[in-house]
Enzyme design. Structure first.
Site, PDB file in Angstrom:
ATOM      1  N   CYS A   1       0.863  -1.211  -0.069  1.00  0.00           N
ATOM      2  CA  CYS A   1      -0.045  -0.007   0.221  1.00  0.00           C
ATOM      3  C   CYS A   1       0.890   1.223  -0.038  1.00  0.00           C
ATOM      4  CB  CYS A   1      -0.763  -0.065   1.054  1.00  0.00           C
ATOM      5  SG  CYS A   1      -2.085  -1.573   1.360  1.00  0.00           S
TER       6      CYS A   1
ATOM      7  N   ASN B   1     -10.412  -0.606  -0.340  1.00  0.00           N
ATOM      8  CA  ASN B   1      -8.906  -0.459  -0.187  1.00  0.00           C
ATOM      9  C   ASN B   1      -8.225  -0.889  -1.379  1.00  0.00           C
ATOM     10  OD1 ASN B   1      -6.229  -1.068   0.373  1.00  0.00           O
ATOM     11  ND2 ASN B   1      -6.589  -1.871   2.437  1.00  0.00           N
TER      12      ASN B   1
ATOM     13  N   HIS C   1      -3.285   6.600   2.742  1.00  0.00           N
ATOM     14  CA  HIS C   1      -3.880   5.285   2.198  1.00  0.00           C
ATOM     15  C   HIS C   1      -5.028   5.215   2.649  1.00  0.00           C
ATOM     16  CE1 HIS C   1      -4.462   1.158   1.226  1.00  0.00           C
ATOM     17  NE2 HIS C   1      -4.122   0.768   2.041  1.00  0.00           N
TER      18      HIS C   1
HETATM   19  O1  UT7 Z   1      -4.074  -1.638   3.533  1.00  0.00           O
HETATM   20  C1  UT7 Z   1      -3.317  -2.208   4.274  1.00  0.00           C
HETATM   21  C2  UT7 Z   1      -3.268  -1.896   5.776  1.00  0.00           C
HETATM   22  N1  UT7 Z   1      -4.450  -2.326   6.313  1.00  0.00           N
HETATM   23  C3  UT7 Z   1      -5.174  -1.838   7.214  1.00  0.00           C
HETATM   24  O2  UT7 Z   1      -4.740  -0.766   7.605  1.00  0.00           O
HETATM   25  C4  UT7 Z   1      -6.296  -2.541   7.796  1.00  0.00           C
HETATM   26  C5  UT7 Z   1      -6.297  -2.189   9.417  1.00  0.00           C
HETATM   27  N2  UT7 Z   1      -7.233  -3.113   9.937  1.00  0.00           N
HETATM   28  C6  UT7 Z   1      -8.892  -2.763   9.780  1.00  0.00           C
HETATM   29  O3  UT7 Z   1      -8.957  -1.968   8.996  1.00  0.00           O
HETATM   30  C7  UT7 Z   1      -9.663  -3.564  10.563  1.00  0.00           C
HETATM   31  O4  UT7 Z   1      -8.954  -4.358  11.755  1.00  0.00           O
HETATM   32  C8  UT7 Z   1     -10.638  -4.228  10.005  1.00  0.00           C
HETATM   33  C9  UT7 Z   1     -11.606  -3.538   9.261  1.00  0.00           C
HETATM   34  C10 UT7 Z   1      -9.803  -5.301   9.220  1.00  0.00           C
HETATM   35  C11 UT7 Z   1     -11.538  -5.147  11.255  1.00  0.00           C
HETATM   36  O5  UT7 Z   1     -11.981  -4.212  11.981  1.00  0.00           O
HETATM   37  P1  UT7 Z   1     -11.943  -4.243  13.520  1.00  0.00           P
HETATM   38  O6  UT7 Z   1     -12.685  -3.152  14.295  1.00  0.00           O
HETATM   39  O7  UT7 Z   1     -10.536  -4.387  13.915  1.00  0.00           O
HETATM   40  O8  UT7 Z   1     -12.492  -5.813  13.951  1.00  0.00           O
HETATM   41  P2  UT7 Z   1     -12.037  -7.107  14.568  1.00  0.00           P
HETATM   42  O9  UT7 Z   1     -11.190  -7.707  13.643  1.00  0.00           O
HETATM   43  O10 UT7 Z   1     -11.647  -6.738  15.821  1.00  0.00           O
HETATM   44  O11 UT7 Z   1     -13.359  -7.785  15.011  1.00  0.00           O
HETATM   45  C12 UT7 Z   1     -14.420  -7.444  15.767  1.00  0.00           C
HETATM   46  C13 UT7 Z   1     -15.671  -8.330  15.716  1.00  0.00           C
HETATM   47  C14 UT7 Z   1     -15.183  -9.952  15.522  1.00  0.00           C
HETATM   48  O12 UT7 Z   1     -16.159 -10.606  16.440  1.00  0.00           O
HETATM   49  P3  UT7 Z   1     -15.916 -10.886  18.019  1.00  0.00           P
HETATM   50  O13 UT7 Z   1     -14.572 -11.571  18.065  1.00  0.00           O
HETATM   51  O14 UT7 Z   1     -15.958  -9.490  18.654  1.00  0.00           O
HETATM   52  O15 UT7 Z   1     -17.154 -11.622  18.275  1.00  0.00           O
HETATM   53  C15 UT7 Z   1     -15.037 -10.311  14.095  1.00  0.00           C
HETATM   54  O16 UT7 Z   1     -15.367 -11.492  14.131  1.00  0.00           O
HETATM   55  O17 UT7 Z   1     -16.109  -8.172  14.352  1.00  0.00           O
HETATM   56  C16 UT7 Z   1     -16.306  -9.537  13.563  1.00  0.00           C
HETATM   57  N3  UT7 Z   1     -16.021  -9.524  11.997  1.00  0.00           N
HETATM   58  C17 UT7 Z   1     -17.221  -9.150  11.513  1.00  0.00           C
HETATM   59  N4  UT7 Z   1     -18.449  -8.773  11.600  1.00  0.00           N
HETATM   60  C18 UT7 Z   1     -19.393  -8.741  10.584  1.00  0.00           C
HETATM   61  C19 UT7 Z   1     -15.021  -9.454  11.471  1.00  0.00           C
HETATM   62  N5  UT7 Z   1     -15.167  -9.122  10.082  1.00  0.00           N
HETATM   63  C20 UT7 Z   1     -16.550  -8.972  10.116  1.00  0.00           C
HETATM   64  C21 UT7 Z   1     -17.297  -8.382   8.977  1.00  0.00           C
HETATM   65  N6  UT7 Z   1     -18.726  -8.566   9.200  1.00  0.00           N
HETATM   66  N7  UT7 Z   1     -17.225  -8.406   7.849  1.00  0.00           N
END
Ligand code: UT7
Length: 330
Positions: A119, A285, A255
């Site tokens: 990225c 993204n 980004h």
């Molecule tokens: O481009 C390169 C650089 N990349 C980035 O900068 C990305 C960085 N990371 C992120 O943008 C975020 O971490 C994500 C968008 C990927 C994920 O968001 P988050 O707020 O960090 O969610 P999480 O991984 O902490 O998950 C929270 C909850 C989990 O459920 P539990 O364990 O709390 O019950 C996940 O299973 O959300 C759940 N979850 C979803 N729920 C509905 C994960 N993906 C989804 C989904 N829909 N698509």
């Protein structure tokens, strides 16, 4: 505004962009994995993304962006002396996408190389192009950021498949009396590379076992934490080291990974969200294409004006950060 030794004679002389026609909305994703529009939009700021057709690949994204650049600025491509393409999803490892662009547009005498910095790729490629022009060896360089991330996305993994989209942006740099490059910044944290990868030949990264299916794998929480901590520090370092302040910036172009990351960076640096350009809402993204696609949206809304100062900040796989302070010379 203070002049910096990096200021050069590489000016921006043309710009173009391309996204494929097919839209994949959050509602469409609800039919594919256990997710919903509200979760995706609140957690990421993404509404929809563009997806390449089955027969379209990264080279097609590049060609589309270069055709757009030609159409908008009527520039001659025959005397380009270097083509650089930043991508993590090339059609083939070799020939490079840059060589494909050379052939497609019949550029008779140019160098051609792909840059792989995930990225941060587009900003890294701009930095390298500026160096090639600064060296005096090259005069006219085409820089492209292009991705077909949909071809490398695991559509059974809801934590990644909601993020990625396809597209490309192209910028032409030419030697001129007035340059565009004011200052640059880079930082790499290779020890945490296993938190965001796309495998190729090896089943490990520095001894850490990884998935080997060539699809994108991300530890979202770790990458999130890293980005919101390191990017504000990087912005402050870039500005302070070169005698600038946030007051000097007209447009911040981070980004477009996640709107919450962007909001946190803005809060921590004092940069206003009103002067921040993103593309994740429309395109998701798009890795190396996200910064030029954000610029493209702003150009179409006539927001960026000649002489404006832009802070471009790429961050992601590597983990790598690459930033530039640019004067818009178009
Ligand atoms: O481009 C390169 C650089 N990349 C980035 O900068 C990305 C960085 N990371 C992120 O943008 C975020 O971490 C994500 C968008 C990927 C994920 O968001 P988050 O707020 O960090 O969610 P999480 O991984 O902490 O998950 C929270 C909850 C989990 O459920 P539990 O364990 O709390 O019950 C996940 O299973 O959300 C759940 N979850 C979803 N729920 C509905 C994960 N993906 C989804 C989904 N829909 N698509």
């Amino acid at each position: 505004m203070q002049q910096h030794p990096l200021q050069s004679h590489a000016a921006i002389t043309a710009f173009g962009a391309y996204v494929p026609d097919r839209i994949l909305s959050n509602n469409d994703l609800e039919q594919m994995v256990d997710t919903n529009d509200e979760w995706i939009f609140q957690r990421t700021g993404i509404k929809e993304r563009r997806i390449a057709a089955e027969e379209q690949f990264c080279s097609d994204m590049c060609f589309g962006a270069v055709r757009d650049l030609q159409l908008r600025y009527g520039v001659v491509l025959e005397d380009i002396d270097y083509v650089l393409v930043a991508t993590t999803t090339p059609d083939t490892y070799f020939p490079s996408m840059a060589a494909r662009v050379q052939a497609e547009f019949g550029i008779p005498a140019s160098g051609a190389a792909d840059i792989q910095a995930a990225c941060a790729g587009f900003v890294s490629a701009l930095q390298l192009a500026n160096g090639l022009i600064l060296s005096g060896a090259y005069r006219k360089i085409l820089v492209i950021g292009a991705e077909t991330l949909s071809k490398a996305t695991d559509y059974t993994d809801r934590s990644t498949c909601i993020l990625f989209g396809d597209g490309a942006g192209a910028m032409l740099l030419e030697r001129r009396e007035e340059g565009a490059f004011l200052a640059s910044y880079n930082l790499t944290n290779g020890s945490n590379g296993h938190n965001l990868y796309r495998s190729s030949l090896s089943p490990t990264i520095a001894g850490v076992p990884i998935q080997t299916n060539s699809l994108i794998v991300q530890n979202g929480r770790e990458v999130y934490r890293w980005a919101v901590t390191t990017v504000p520090k990087g912005i402050n370092a870039l500005l302070e080291r070169n005698g600038f302040t946030t007051e000097d910036i007209n447009w911040f172009v981070p980004h477009s990974a996640n709107m919450r990351i962007v909001e946190s960076i803005c809060e921590r640096t004092g940069i206003s969200l009103d002067q921040t350009l993103t593309s994740m809402q429309q395109y998701g993204n798009t890795s190396a294409a996200s910064i030029p696609l954000s610029i493209d949206l702003a150009l179409k809304e006539e927001r960026i004006k000649t002489g404006d100062t832009l802070l471009l900040y790429g961050f992601g796989g590597g983990l790598t950060e690459s930033a530039l302070l640019l004067r818009w010379t178009l």
